[in-house]
Structure formats: structure tokens, C-alpha cells
Design an enzyme around this catalytic site. Structure first.
Site, PDB file in Angstrom:
ATOM      1  N   LEU A 213       0.715  -1.447  -0.135  1.00 27.69           N
ATOM      2  CA  LEU A 213      -0.055   0.086  -0.084  1.00 27.69           C
ATOM      3  C   LEU A 213       1.115   1.224   0.081  1.00 27.69           C
ATOM      4  CD1 LEU A 213      -2.473  -1.175   2.983  1.00 27.69           C
ATOM      5  CD2 LEU A 213      -2.881  -1.614   0.311  1.00 27.69           C
ATOM      6  N   GLY A 214       2.199   1.210  -0.448  1.00 25.16           N
ATOM      7  CA  GLY A 214       2.907   2.359  -0.508  1.00 25.16           C
ATOM      8  C   GLY A 214       3.113   2.780   0.968  1.00 25.16           C
ATOM      9  N   ASP A 239      13.072   8.522  -3.863  1.00 22.16           N
ATOM     10  CA  ASP A 239      13.089   7.924  -5.214  1.00 22.16           C
ATOM     11  C   ASP A 239      12.229   6.427  -4.609  1.00 22.16           C
ATOM     12  OD1 ASP A 239      13.148   6.507  -7.466  1.00 22.16           O
ATOM     13  OD2 ASP A 239      15.067   6.863  -7.934  1.00 22.16           O
ATOM     14  N   ASP A 245      10.370  -4.131  -4.893  1.00 26.56           N
ATOM     15  CA  ASP A 245      11.112  -5.181  -5.146  1.00 26.56           C
ATOM     16  C   ASP A 245      11.974  -5.605  -3.928  1.00 26.56           C
ATOM     17  OD1 ASP A 245      10.238  -5.642  -7.856  1.00 26.56           O
ATOM     18  OD2 ASP A 245      11.748  -4.327  -8.655  1.00 26.56           O
TER      19      ASP A 245
END
Length: 306
Positions: A213-214, A239, A245
Site C-alpha cells: 500500500l505504499g 525515489d 522489489d
């Protein structure tokens, strides 16, 4: 030390940093440009190796300069590349635009990755030695399915990142133990925008799901259990490329070491939180000592939070 095999892509990331991403038809001036080894497969391999696993990579690079650099990067990170093919022509590339908020937009050109359509006997033997097989969708779907089916036959745990999002064949889902989509991929697979509802729908096809979910963390769901949401550390993102990943690689290590799901998720989110504070994908991934330090002392991360 847990053993992980990654069947996946290797790409050279061509990264442009801009104040904001251009709209369609618009030109903007970037502030810097970098070439950074990446690809979802290679990224997960590097993340898992740095997090403390024994890792081997099955994939393909081209005969260009990018291919040599991609192989060297994996080897430098202690990833076994004995079964990383070299295919005539260009390596895969990912064209990435990163804005000042840390968000990104990516176009992937498969290159050599597209030549890997089936497994060799050596690939199958290597998969059989692993505790976990990590899979993504930047290789031809035929070899992804074959890898998952092979792992299932050999009793190896399969973890699938369904990215780039696309319909998944029943035989792939049937051979997947843990599915790790982000919330957009979960919605694309199910047609449901609520992550909890999407996760429950996906449990009809796979036994375990983690929806990332970020900045909000991650949602874990398993058949016969109540869903669990684990919040992410609050950090200032530089960034976000490769954060997913990093999460998957670290999660595979934590689960392979026998950590319970809540701890494994929190540990993996610590790794991802460290990665988003640095530029690049593979170059941003933290080492085990960093993850352990921040996991034990979360204030280290949150000191610079927004």
C-alpha cells in the site's frame, strides 16, 4: 541462511530526475540522468542477497555493454549468475522518470528478457535446491508458468509479483503460494478498488496474499485467518523506484528464516523504507545490518520523516 532462486528480468534503468513528470506532448527539463542496473528480477535478487539470503538468478542479458554491467552488478552483490544467459542483441531497458516527490513512471523494453521462453534441465535442478522461487511478469508468461509449476512439483515455495499487471492464467495461480501485488495490480486482477476486498477475492485462487500500500504499509491475508494491516515507517521519499522489489526480496528472506507474518512484513517494510530515501533501484537497497538496526530502532527512520 535461506536459499532463494529468482526467475526474472534484468534491465538497465535509464533514469531521468525531473521537478515534475511531463504531460502527454509536453517537454520538461530534467536535472540529472543516471544509468542504474535494475529489472524486477535482478532487483529482487539484489534485495534478497543484501538482506542475507543465498541467491541465484535465472534470466538473460544481451551482448551489449549493458549486459556485461548487469551481470557484473549481480555478481558484485554475491548473486550466482551461472544460469544467467547471454542472448545476441540488446539487454532489457527501463526508461524511468522520477519527480521531486519521489514518484516514478516507467516504460520497459524487454530486449534479451524476451528470449527466455522455457527452462533448461539446469534451471529446474537449481529451482529444486531453493527454499523459495521469486517470480515476476517481465519475462514471457510461458516461462513464468513453467517456473511456478516446476517449483510446486519440487516442493519449493513460490512468491509471485504480478507486475506488469496482466491477466494470470489458472495454472500460474494454482502453483503460486504467495501473491504480492500492489494496490493497483490487485485492483486490475479483481476489478475491486478496495485492497481488503481485492485480497479476499484473490484468496479464491492463492492461499496467501500481501497487498502493498505504499506509504500506508501492507495488507496480509490468508485463507482461514483475519486480514492484517502492518503500517510502514514514516520517511521522506527521495525515489520510490525499486521499493516494491526491495520489499519482496526482504519479505522472502524473512519468511524463509521462519519469522511470523507480522514480523516478516514489518521487517520487509523497514527495508523498503530505507530504500526510498536513496536514489535508484538496486543501488538503493539496504544491507541486512542496516535493516536490523532500523527494525530494532525505528526512530532512526522516523527522525527524517515528513
Amino acid at each position: 541462511m535461506t536459499s532463494i532462486v529468482v526467475l526474472g528480468s534484468t534491465n538497465m534503468d535509464l533514469v531521468t530526475y525531473v521537478p515534475r513528470a511531463p504531460a502527454l506532448g509536453e517537454t520538461v527539463t530534467g536535472r540529472s540522468f543516471r544509468t542504474i542496473p535494475g529489472g524486477k528480477g535482478a532487483n529482487q535478487a539484489v534485495a534478497a542477497a543484501r538482506a542475507g539470503a543465498e541467491v541465484a538468478m535465472i534470466g538473460a542479458v544481451g551482448t551489449d555493454d549493458f549486459g556485461a554491467r548487469l551481470r557484473a552488478t549481480l555478481e558484485h552483490c554475491a548473486v550466482d549468475t551461472d544460469l544467467l544467459r547471454t542472448a545476441e542483441g540488446s539487454s532489457g531497458t527501463a526508461h524511468v522518470v522520477v519527480d521531486d516527490d519521489g514518484g516514478n513512471a516507467i516504460v520497459v523494453v524487454p530486449g534479451a528478457n524476451g528470449t527466455l521462453t522455457s527452462l533448461s534441465h539446469g534451471d529446474e535442478a537449481l529451482i529444486g535446491t531453493a527454499d523459495t522461487l521469486l517470480l515476476q511478469l517481465e519475462l514471457p508468461l510461458s516461462v513464468v508458468v513453467e517456473g511456478a509449476v516446476t517449483a510446486r512439483r519440487l516442493g519449493v515455495r513460490t512468491v509471485l509479483t504480478p507486475a506488469p499487471a496482466q491477466p494470470l492464467p489458472p495454472e500460474l495461480l494454482a502453483a503460486t503460494d504467495l501473491l504480492v501485488p500492489n494496490e493497483h495490480e490487485a485492483a486490475a486482477l479483481t476489478g475491486l478498488t478496495d485492497p481488503r476486498a481485492a485480497a479476499q477475492a484473490l484468496l479464491r485462487d492463492v492461499p496467501e496474499v500481501v497487498v502493498t500500500l505504499g506509504a500506508a504499509g501492507s495488507l496480509y491475508a490468508a485463507r482461514g485467518a483475519e486480514p492484517l494491516t502492518v503500517p510502514a515507517p514514516r520517511v521522506r521519499a527521495v525515489d520510490t523506484t525499486g521499493a516494491g522489489d526491495t520489499f519482496v526480496g526482504a519479505l522472502a528472506v524473512a519468511l524463509g528464516e521462519g519469522r511470523p507474518a507480522p514480523e516478516a512484513l514489518a521487517w520487509a517494510q523497514t527495508a523498503a523504507a530505507l530504500s526510498v530515501q536513496r536514489e535508484g533501484a538496486s543501488t538503493s537497497m539496504p544491507y541486512r545490518v542496516e535493516i536490523e538496526g532500523a527494525f530494532r530502532s525505528p526512530h532512526i527512520l522516523e527522525a527524517d520523516a515528513v
